[in-house]
Design a protein around this motif. Structure first.
Motif, PDB file in Angstrom:
ATOM      1  N   VAL A   1       1.257  -1.160  -0.186  1.00 38.10           N
ATOM      2  CA  VAL A   1      -0.255   0.304  -0.348  1.00 38.10           C
ATOM      3  C   VAL A   1       0.871   0.935   0.709  1.00 38.10           C
ATOM      4  O   VAL A   1       1.460   1.264   1.130  1.00 38.10           O
ATOM      5  CB  VAL A   1      -0.730  -0.241   1.129  1.00 38.10           C
ATOM      6  N   ALA A   2       0.406   1.818  -0.758  1.00 44.50           N
ATOM      7  CA  ALA A   2       1.173   3.385  -1.215  1.00 44.50           C
ATOM      8  C   ALA A   2       1.106   4.644  -0.581  1.00 44.50           C
ATOM      9  O   ALA A   2       1.570   5.378  -0.009  1.00 44.50           O
ATOM     10  CB  ALA A   2       1.868   3.690  -2.354  1.00 44.50           C
ATOM     11  N   GLN A   3      -0.484   4.741  -0.786  1.00 42.12           N
ATOM     12  CA  GLN A   3      -0.814   5.636   0.199  1.00 42.12           C
ATOM     13  C   GLN A   3      -2.175   5.401   0.420  1.00 42.12           C
ATOM     14  O   GLN A   3      -3.495   4.301  -0.362  1.00 42.12           O
ATOM     15  CB  GLN A   3      -0.773   7.076  -0.109  1.00 42.12           C
ATOM     16  N   ALA A   4      -3.336   5.954   1.607  1.00 41.31           N
ATOM     17  CA  ALA A   4      -4.882   5.778   1.797  1.00 41.31           C
ATOM     18  C   ALA A   4      -5.442   7.186   1.121  1.00 41.31           C
ATOM     19  O   ALA A   4      -4.798   8.568   0.382  1.00 41.31           O
ATOM     20  CB  ALA A   4      -4.414   5.890   2.745  1.00 41.31           C
ATOM     21  N   TRP A   5      -6.719   6.830   1.123  1.00 44.48           N
ATOM     22  CA  TRP A   5      -7.651   8.270   0.438  1.00 44.48           C
ATOM     23  C   TRP A   5      -8.663   8.282   1.764  1.00 44.48           C
ATOM     24  O   TRP A   5      -9.302   7.509   1.865  1.00 44.48           O
ATOM     25  CB  TRP A   5      -7.831   7.892  -0.566  1.00 44.48           C
ATOM     26  N   PRO A   6      -8.931   9.461   2.198  1.00 40.40           N
ATOM     27  CA  PRO A   6      -8.246  10.747   1.334  1.00 40.40           C
ATOM     28  C   PRO A   6      -7.242  11.124   2.044  1.00 40.40           C
ATOM     29  O   PRO A   6      -6.316  10.359   3.109  1.00 40.40           O
ATOM     30  CB  PRO A   6      -9.735  11.926   2.105  1.00 40.40           C
ATOM     31  N   ASP A   7      -6.797  12.155   1.380  1.00 37.58           N
ATOM     32  CA  ASP A   7      -5.141  12.819   1.655  1.00 37.58           C
ATOM     33  C   ASP A   7      -4.729  13.116   3.208  1.00 37.58           C
ATOM     34  O   ASP A   7      -5.467  12.811   4.074  1.00 37.58           O
ATOM     35  CB  ASP A   7      -4.988  13.954   0.792  1.00 37.58           C
ATOM     36  N   ARG A   8      -3.559  12.724   3.262  1.00 37.19           N
ATOM     37  CA  ARG A   8      -3.603  12.632   5.212  1.00 37.19           C
ATOM     38  C   ARG A   8      -4.869  10.895   5.935  1.00 37.19           C
ATOM     39  O   ARG A   8      -3.739  11.532   7.148  1.00 37.19           O
ATOM     40  CB  ARG A   8      -3.633  14.246   5.601  1.00 37.19           C
ATOM     41  N   ALA A   9      -5.304  10.372   4.600  1.00 36.80           N
ATOM     42  CA  ALA A   9      -5.247   9.405   6.266  1.00 36.80           C
ATOM     43  C   ALA A   9      -4.471   8.121   6.662  1.00 36.80           C
ATOM     44  O   ALA A   9      -3.234   8.083   4.750  1.00 36.80           O
ATOM     45  CB  ALA A   9      -6.262   8.765   5.169  1.00 36.80           C
ATOM     46  N   LYS A  10      -4.177   7.872   7.229  1.00 39.62           N
ATOM     47  CA  LYS A  10      -3.256   6.575   7.432  1.00 39.62           C
ATOM     48  C   LYS A  10      -3.636   5.202   6.929  1.00 39.62           C
ATOM     49  O   LYS A  10      -5.194   4.625   7.111  1.00 39.62           O
ATOM     50  CB  LYS A  10      -2.829   6.776   8.983  1.00 39.62           C
ATOM     51  N   PRO A  11      -3.122   4.287   6.262  1.00 38.35           N
ATOM     52  CA  PRO A  11      -3.173   3.352   5.472  1.00 38.35           C
ATOM     53  C   PRO A  11      -3.247   2.339   6.214  1.00 38.35           C
ATOM     54  O   PRO A  11      -2.796   2.414   7.497  1.00 38.35           O
ATOM     55  CB  PRO A  11      -2.246   2.775   4.915  1.00 38.35           C
ATOM     56  N   ARG A  12      -4.639   1.968   7.307  1.00 39.48           N
ATOM     57  CA  ARG A  12      -5.212   0.257   7.808  1.00 39.48           C
ATOM     58  C   ARG A  12      -3.856  -0.832   7.879  1.00 39.48           C
ATOM     59  O   ARG A  12      -3.278  -1.785   8.514  1.00 39.48           O
ATOM     60  CB  ARG A  12      -5.915   0.518   7.695  1.00 39.48           C
ATOM     61  N   PHE A  13      -3.811  -1.137   6.429  1.00 44.58           N
ATOM     62  CA  PHE A  13      -2.957  -1.854   6.377  1.00 44.58           C
ATOM     63  C   PHE A  13      -1.672  -1.417   5.539  1.00 44.58           C
ATOM     64  O   PHE A  13      -1.308  -0.736   4.856  1.00 44.58           O
ATOM     65  CB  PHE A  13      -3.335  -3.197   5.482  1.00 44.58           C
ATOM     66  N   ARG A  14      -0.845  -2.664   5.156  1.00 43.31           N
ATOM     67  CA  ARG A  14       0.593  -2.572   4.583  1.00 43.31           C
ATOM     68  C   ARG A  14       0.544  -3.159   3.620  1.00 43.31           C
ATOM     69  O   ARG A  14       1.028  -2.471   2.448  1.00 43.31           O
ATOM     70  CB  ARG A  14       1.872  -2.389   5.523  1.00 43.31           C
ATOM     71  N   PHE A  15       0.189  -4.330   3.173  1.00 44.69           N
ATOM     72  CA  PHE A  15       0.119  -5.654   1.766  1.00 44.69           C
ATOM     73  C   PHE A  15      -0.883  -6.056   1.495  1.00 44.69           C
ATOM     74  O   PHE A  15      -2.157  -5.783   2.413  1.00 44.69           O
ATOM     75  CB  PHE A  15       0.930  -6.547   2.178  1.00 44.69           C
TER      76      PHE A  15
END
Length: 113
Positions: free
Chosen positions: A45-59
């Motif tokens: 996972v490269a990034q989440a949306w909306p902007d500045r959201a922290k991704p919940r998972f890495r893969f």
């Protein structure tokens, strides 16, 4: 079409380089070799949306089968479930979603417009 989506993190303190070596050099091929699999992908996972959201998972891992019966015969086989139990020990938080594709659209990538 059935799409299995697996979203996950590694446990705290895990050796990510060692995990990636296993995931790319063993597990990707094992996923592709499951009976009936027509496609499998592995992503970070490269990034989440909306902007500045922290991704919940890495893969994220996705696997696709042509229909539910083929999926169930492969995924719920005793040997696959036994291996899955072992593989889950490599993960931290995770979520499995079994999706039935009800519509799909495609594009012709690389075709000049």
């Amino acid at each position: 079409m059935i799409r299995l989506i697996v979203m996950y993190n590694l446990p705290e303190g895990a050796d990510e380089a060692a995990f990636l070596d296993w995931r790319l050099n063993h597990h990707q091929g094992a996923n592709a070799a499951l009976p009936g699999v027509v496609r499998t992908d592995f992503a970070q996972v490269a990034q989440a949306w909306p902007d500045r959201a922290k991704p919940r998972f890495r893969f994220v891992t996705t696997l696709e089968w042509p229909d539910r019966r083929t999926f169930e015969n492969a995924f719920y086989a005793a040997s696959v479930q036994a291996e899955l139990v072992e593989n889950l020990k490599r993960l931290g938080e995770f979520e499995y979603s079994i999706c039935e594709i009800i519509a799909t659209s495609g594009t012709s990538e690389g075709t000049p417009s």
